[in-house]
Design a protein around this motif. Structure first.
Motif, PDB file in Angstrom:
ATOM      1  N   GLU A 127       0.839  -1.206   0.000  1.00  0.00           N
ATOM      2  CA  GLU A 127       0.000   0.000   0.000  1.00  0.00           C
ATOM      3  C   GLU A 127       0.875   1.258   0.000  1.00  0.00           C
ATOM      4  N   PRO A 128       0.279   2.421  -0.319  1.00  0.00           N
ATOM      5  CA  PRO A 128       1.073   3.655  -0.379  1.00  0.00           C
ATOM      6  C   PRO A 128       1.730   3.988   0.956  1.00  0.00           C
ATOM      7  N   ALA A 129       3.049   4.185   0.931  1.00  0.00           N
ATOM      8  CA  ALA A 129       3.792   4.481   2.157  1.00  0.00           C
ATOM      9  C   ALA A 129       3.415   5.840   2.725  1.00  0.00           C
ATOM     10  N   ASP A 130       3.094   6.804   1.849  1.00  0.00           N
ATOM     11  CA  ASP A 130       2.785   8.146   2.348  1.00  0.00           C
ATOM     12  C   ASP A 130       1.427   8.217   3.026  1.00  0.00           C
ATOM     13  N   PRO A 138       3.460  -5.912   6.597  1.00  0.00           N
ATOM     14  CA  PRO A 138       2.066  -6.156   6.194  1.00  0.00           C
ATOM     15  C   PRO A 138       1.054  -5.906   7.308  1.00  0.00           C
ATOM     16  N   SER A 139       1.517  -5.905   8.560  1.00  0.00           N
ATOM     17  CA  SER A 139       0.568  -5.680   9.660  1.00  0.00           C
ATOM     18  C   SER A 139      -0.015  -4.263   9.637  1.00  0.00           C
ATOM     19  N   MET A 140       0.571  -3.372   8.837  1.00  0.00           N
ATOM     20  CA  MET A 140       0.063  -2.002   8.725  1.00  0.00           C
ATOM     21  C   MET A 140      -1.050  -1.880   7.688  1.00  0.00           C
ATOM     22  N   MET A 141      -1.524  -2.988   7.181  1.00  0.00           N
ATOM     23  CA  MET A 141      -2.516  -2.979   6.105  1.00  0.00           C
ATOM     24  C   MET A 141      -3.749  -2.155   6.476  1.00  0.00           C
ATOM     25  N   GLN A 142      -4.164  -1.290   5.548  1.00  0.00           N
ATOM     26  CA  GLN A 142      -5.325  -0.443   5.769  1.00  0.00           C
ATOM     27  C   GLN A 142      -6.505  -0.813   4.880  1.00  0.00           C
ATOM     28  N   MET A 173      -5.256  -8.735  -0.888  1.00  0.00           N
ATOM     29  CA  MET A 173      -5.193  -8.848   0.568  1.00  0.00           C
ATOM     30  C   MET A 173      -5.909  -7.663   1.199  1.00  0.00           C
ATOM     31  N   ALA A 174      -6.722  -7.966   2.220  1.00  0.00           N
ATOM     32  CA  ALA A 174      -7.451  -6.941   2.966  1.00  0.00           C
ATOM     33  C   ALA A 174      -7.630  -7.451   4.387  1.00  0.00           C
ATOM     34  N   ASP A 178     -11.430 -10.233  11.745  1.00  0.00           N
ATOM     35  CA  ASP A 178     -10.681 -11.415  12.190  1.00  0.00           C
ATOM     36  C   ASP A 178      -9.191 -11.303  11.897  1.00  0.00           C
ATOM     37  N   GLY A 179      -8.816 -10.388  10.999  1.00  0.00           N
ATOM     38  CA  GLY A 179      -7.420 -10.289  10.583  1.00  0.00           C
ATOM     39  C   GLY A 179      -7.311 -10.256   9.069  1.00  0.00           C
ATOM     40  N   ALA A 180      -6.133 -10.591   8.571  1.00  0.00           N
ATOM     41  CA  ALA A 180      -5.877 -10.504   7.135  1.00  0.00           C
ATOM     42  C   ALA A 180      -6.635 -11.584   6.369  1.00  0.00           C
ATOM     43  N   CYS A 181      -7.056 -11.220   5.156  1.00  0.00           N
ATOM     44  CA  CYS A 181      -7.782 -12.145   4.281  1.00  0.00           C
ATOM     45  C   CYS A 181      -7.199 -12.056   2.879  1.00  0.00           C
ATOM     46  N   MET A 182      -7.389 -13.111   2.096  1.00  0.00           N
ATOM     47  CA  MET A 182      -6.996 -13.122   0.686  1.00  0.00           C
ATOM     48  C   MET A 182      -8.198 -13.481  -0.165  1.00  0.00           C
TER      49      MET A 182
END
Length: 385
Positions: A127-130, A138-142, A173-174, A178-182
């Motif tokens: 995802e965009p770092a800015d 990956p734990s920073m997924m929005q 991935m989103a 529950d957490g991360a999904c594919m």
């Protein structure tokens, strides 16, 4: 290596050298990779030669990692080789993941067209770092997903999505409650919009690397890989073999660059003798041999670990760092040996240098892998008392 892998690798090498190398100056090669027309043409030739997706057999079985290394190194002898024979990223890693965790229905719908080379794919994780999104962490997924009846609705933005432009299959991935999904998705989809394709230092991958907006994407529930919250587990299944296959392909490219630089040094004269007879040049080529052999051994060692069934997270981090840094040294020396010709587009040496420079960042920068390894050292040392 097995006799089967040796035979496949020999066919792939002959095909890449004899058929694909002449395409390296094709006008259909652009800043964002080969055009779709060129990809189709190369793959038609690969099918005719019997080397399409050479590491996966008709029954769906897969060469083990050690034998895959033997084949993928040969496919990498040209930047176009992995594109032609269907061993390129991100498709190779996506095929591996689907082969391991996809349901029979998912394999029939999404894996089969990838293995046949009729479709390309994209893996939507970064995802965009800015915007504080997920990159090396990956734990920073929005990007979010929520269930709505028998569908899931996904919203978010993604960055550096390789091959999204022109892909037919996507793995998105989103995060849910529950957490991360594919999720597996058919592409193109109007809910997945390419904002722009980035201008990057590398140029070998079809479709380039895109910034993506996902706006209320609706995905049928049966297109989720596994269960809600299991996405990171499946990412680990994919990531270690995928980062190792990067090492395999770019080893082949660096080996070819070394061949070109060696040939140049053995015919170009300066100051009364061949370049190779000048210690400063000859020693650089000797160091290339050492780095190439050490990188090859690291690849084979990590492949052996993965072939035991282990996730190989630590080993693949070690291999990624050692191989990417060694191949960068090889590519840099090749440019230096060839001087002005090395920085021109007359040979692929300049492109290999650019591609491997990007490889030091892709699939985890060197520093992130070292940080992860340092955490393991601390954890193991403290546990040992």
């Amino acid at each position: 290596m097995s006799e089967t892998a040796a035979a496949i690798a020999a066919r792939v090498e002959a095909f890449v050298r004899e058929v694909i190398v002449p395409y390296e100056h094709d006008p259909r090669l652009g800043a964002h990779g080969p055009s779709e027309d060129l990809v189709r043409e190369l793959r038609e030739k690969a099918r005719a030669a019997g080397v399409m997706t050479p590491h996966i057999f008709a029954d769906g079985s897969h060469l083990n990692q050690r034998d895959t290394a033997t084949v993928l190194k040969k496919s990498g002898l040209s930047p176009l080789g992995p594109v032609a024979v269907n061993t390129m990223a991100p498709d190779e890693g996506n095929m591996y993941l689907l082969g391991k965790v996809g349901s029979p229905e998912q394999k029939a719908c999404f894996l089969s067209p990838l293995v046949s080379g009729e479709a390309r794919s994209a893996f939507f994780m970064t995802e965009p770092a800015d915007e504080g999104g997920a990159g090396s962490d990956p734990s920073m997924m929005q990007t979010t997903c929520r269930q709505d009846g028998n569908h899931w609705v996904i919203n978010g933005r993604k960055a550096f999505i390789t091959g999204a432009d022109g892909a037919k299959v996507g793995i998105v991935m989103a995060k849910s409650e529950d957490g991360a999904c594919m999720f597996l998705v058919d592409l193109p989809d109007p809910a997945i919009r390419i904002e722009r394709v980035l201008d990057t230092i590398d140029s070998s991958m079809p479709g380039g690397h895109a910034i993506i907006t996902i706006d209320n994407l609706r995905v049928p529930a049966d297109q989720m890989l596994g269960a809600s919250g299991e996405g990171f587990k499946y990412a680990q299944v994919r990531l270690s073999p995928a980062r190792l296959s990067h090492c395999m392909r770019w080893w082949g490219a660096a080996a070819r660059a070394h061949e070109i630089a060696s040939a140049y040094a053995c015919k170009r004269q300066a100051f009364g003798k061949l370049l190779v007879d000048h210690e400063g040049v000859g020693f650089m080529l000797a160091e290339n041999l050492i780095d190439l052999k050490q990188a090859e051994l690291m690849i084979d060692w990590c492949a052996d670990v993965l072939d035991t069934g282990a996730l190989g997270t630590v080993e693949s981090s070690m291999a990624k760092v050692a191989v990417s840094e060694a191949l960068m040294r090889v590519a840099d020396r090749c440019v230096q040996v060839m001087g002005g010709k090395g920085v021109s587009g007359d040979t692929i040496v300049e492109q290999v240098f650019r591609e491997i420079r990007a490889f030091r960042i892709y699939d985890g920068p060197t520093e992130v892998h070292k940080w992860s390894l340092a955490k393991k050292i601390k954890r193991d040392t403290l546990a040992a008392g």
